[in-house]
Scaffold this active site. Structure first.
Site, PDB file in Angstrom:
ATOM      1  CB  SER A   1      -0.940  -0.046   1.194  1.00  0.00           C
ATOM      2  OG  SER A   1      -1.901   0.938   1.065  1.00  0.00           O
ATOM      3  CG  HIS A   2       0.385   3.767   3.336  1.00  0.00           C
ATOM      4  ND1 HIS A   2      -0.484   2.724   3.576  1.00  0.00           N
ATOM      5  CD2 HIS A   2       0.974   4.045   4.515  1.00  0.00           C
ATOM      6  CE1 HIS A   2      -0.420   2.410   4.857  1.00  0.00           C
ATOM      7  NE2 HIS A   2       0.462   3.192   5.455  1.00  0.00           N
TER       8      HIS A   2
ATOM      9  CG  ASP B   1      -2.784   4.042  -1.324  1.00  0.00           C
ATOM     10  OD1 ASP B   1      -3.556   3.929  -2.289  1.00  0.00           O
ATOM     11  OD2 ASP B   1      -2.729   3.205  -0.406  1.00  0.00           O
TER      12      ASP B   1
ATOM     13  CG  ASP C   1      -3.055  -0.376  -2.253  1.00  0.00           C
ATOM     14  OD1 ASP C   1      -2.826   0.762  -1.806  1.00  0.00           O
ATOM     15  OD2 ASP C   1      -3.791  -1.194  -1.676  1.00  0.00           O
TER      16      ASP C   1
ATOM     17  CG  ASP D   1      -6.269   1.071  -0.767  1.00  0.00           C
ATOM     18  OD1 ASP D   1      -5.298   1.839  -0.746  1.00  0.00           O
ATOM     19  OD2 ASP D   1      -6.331   0.022  -0.081  1.00  0.00           O
ATOM     20  NE  ARG D   2      -3.819   4.296   3.144  1.00  0.00           N
ATOM     21  CZ  ARG D   2      -3.268   4.427   4.328  1.00  0.00           C
ATOM     22  NH1 ARG D   2      -2.722   5.588   4.659  1.00  0.00           N
ATOM     23  NH2 ARG D   2      -3.232   3.441   5.186  1.00  0.00           N
TER      24      ARG D   2
ATOM     25  CE  LYS E   1      -7.547   2.367   2.462  1.00  0.00           C
ATOM     26  NZ  LYS E   1      -7.300   1.100   3.173  1.00  0.00           N
TER      27      LYS E   1
END
Ligand code: VG1
Ligand code: CO
Length: 544
Positions: free
Chosen positions: A113-114, A278, A280, A282-283, A377
């Site tokens: 992710s992030h 982010d 991946d 999702d943010r 998300k």
């Protein structure tokens, strides 16, 4: 195709956290480490034989290697079919979309992710279920249990599968479909939003935006949707090519890591709208000209304005937020006459509520927003939702948010992170708070009185599973709130998160800087928990 059964011994540290298994690349690169975990995942899949899986990653370092390992292991374990994103790429929301559209049995996203990427950065594996959402705790616990008892794994001896072009391939009996990572996701966005109105906005000379993909997975998605389909001028998307090390930055869309975008939005050439996603995808972070939209405000505002967006015109069944997220959403729900659920941190806790049709929109303070359109998300979805609102309301971002505050009141909000602190000291800090909850109730600190103090626990209204120990909450007599929680996504040391919230109903006092408005509360949070003294830190490492 020859299948090899290879002996192995367990690693003890393969318990998935808030969002999958996340470790340093060096940890994942140990012999049999990834293989052990993937075999454990495949072993607990309820219907493995002939199953359909969706597979992709955010393009970070190790993605190319890991994706081939997963494909060969899936083939050796009787999986029937794998849909894999071209180039090994799939955003987390696009994975969720594909699982649902193809009625797959689950999915695997290779991402941390992030967290930073590159050879010295982090790698991760997220596992999704047949609803397209993150595996619920009972599944991740089963994977973990399996990983501690594993004695061998199975892998096909075969050449690497070419993933650079869409089309069909086979690995033994297993069918592989290399799919365009963007197409089906983009089609879903077109069904939810008024693309004509957004295109009108993006093509007009009086509106400019910048989207920062942070050298991560949303680059190809944003280029296709914003520039190609919606006609935003070339150059609207910056840092649009995914890089294995994300250009050396943490692909985390907040004011610390997306500095360049923030500086642009506050600079002399500032466009009207700025957004970033982010690693991946999702943010999301939303910015107006010289204006930052707090994620907790963003989800509340989307709920209050959902009737302006085609996909949500029919109304919202209910909404949900993670516990530390500000209560701005609760006020909107009250006004709309719908329920607002409060869940533990992590998207997996929204899954049952969405599946049961109890909620339509949900969000987290950590720059996560989403809806019933899938089960993750969804960063670009939030950006498009905002663009749809801007097109419908013809007002600047700041004006829309200020009007929202006037109507509902403003929830000043901030999260202070103390990253990479000594794990034992961090654990002891929260344990001591837990032990003092009784004493804290009614305690006075100068002018402040703690009205209520507890450790958040949650019972899922659908399957009645419970999650306890989800964060220490202090409710002050004046309505302010402090939450303390340890992160479940870090890879080095521990991270203490302190969430601060103060409600301001009076419009004339709603325009202060959030850090200033919360400075007293931050001091109180430190005084009560002894953060600086116990963690040996003078200040938080990241403030969002
Ligand atoms: C963090 C956030 C949480 C989010 C999770 C996964 O977890 O606080 O809200 O759901 O990351 O997001 P933690 O345990 O570190 O606080 V992602 O984009 O990393 O999948
Ligand atoms: Co993410």
């Amino acid at each position: 195709m020859r299948i090899r059964e290879i002996e192995t011994t367990p690693y003890e540290d393969q318990r998935p956290g808030t969002s999958g298994l996340r470790k340093r690349v060096a940890t994942f690169a140990q012999p049999r480490y990834l293989e052990n975990f993937i075999q454990s995942v495949l072993d607990v899949l309820p219907e493995r034989d002939g199953a359909t899986l969706v597979l992709g990653g955010d393009g970070r370092y190790h993605n190319d290697h890991a994706i081939q390992v997963v494909l060969k292991m899936a083939a050796a374990n009787g999986v029937g079919r794998v849909l894999v994103g071209r180039g090994g790429l799939l955003s987390t929301p696009a994975t969720s979309c594909l699982i649902r559209r193809h009625s797959a049995d689950g999915g695997i996203v290779l991402s941390a992710s992030h967290n930073p990427g590159g050879p010295h950065g982090d790698f991760g594996v997220k596992v999704n279920g047949p609803n397209g959402g993150p595996a619920p705790e009972r599944l991740t616990e089963a994977i973990y249990a399996r990983s501690r008892a594993i004695t061998s794994y199975r892998i096909a001896e075969a050449q690497d599968v070419a993933l650079d072009r869409t089309g069909e391939a086979r690995l033994g009996k297993m069918a592989i479909e290399v799919v365009d990572p963007v197409a089906e996701y983009a089609a879903l966005m077109e069904r939810l939003f008024d693309f004509d109105a957004i295109a009108g906005l993006l093509r007009s000379t009086s509106f400019r935006m910048r989207f920062d993909a942070m050298h991560a997975v949303t680059g190809p998605y944003a280029l296709e949707i914003l520039e190609r389909r919606l006609g935003a001028p070339p150059g609207t998307v910056v840092n649009g090519t995914p890089l294995p090390d994300f250009g050396g930055e943490a692909p985390d869309p907040n004011r610390v890591h997306a500095r360049a975008l923030v500086a642009h939005l506050y600079g002399p050439q500032a466009p009207d709208f700025g957004a970033a996603c982010d690693g991946d995808g999702d943010r999301n972070m939303i910015l107006g000209r010289c204006f930052f939209v707090s994620p907790s405000d963003s989800v509340a505002l989307l709920a209050a304005n959902a009737h302006l967006v085609p996909g949500y015109r029919a109304g919202l069944a209910g909404v949900a937020r993670s516990m530390p997220t500000s209560r701005a959403l609760d006020r909107v729900a009250e006004r709309l006459g719908i329920r607002c659920y409060e869940t533990p941190t992590g998207w997996k806790h929204f899954g049952n509520l969405l599946d049961a049709g109890l909620i339509t929109l949900c969000g987290e303070e950590s720059f996560g927003t989403g809806s019933s359109h899938l089960r993750e998300k969804d960063g670009l979805w939030a950006v498009l939702f905002w663009l749809n609102l801007l097109a419908a309301r013809c007002e600047p971002v700041a004006q829309i948010v200020r009007a929202h505050w006037r109507t509902f009141g403003r929830h000043y909000y901030s999260r202070h992170d103390y990253e990479g602190v000594e794990p034992q000291a961090a654990r002891r800090l929260t344990e001591d708070l837990r032990a003092r909850l009784g004493d804290l109730r009614g305690a006075r600190f100068g002018e402040d009185v703690v009205r209520e103090a507890d450790d958040f626990s949650y019972t899922d209204p659908v399957d009645h599973t419970t999650a306890s120990g989800q964060g220490i909450r202090l409710f002050l007599a004046d309505g302010a709130r402090v939450v303390y929680r340890l992160s479940g996504t870090g890879t080095e040391g521990a991270t203490l998160r302190v969430y601060l919230e103060r409600f301001e109903p009076e419009p004339s006092r709603q325009d202060a800087d959030a850090q200033e408005a919360l400075a007293d509360l931050a001091r109180l949070a430190d005084e009560i928990a002894g953060i600086r003294a116990r963690l040996g830190r003078e200040a938080p490492s990241v403030v969002t």
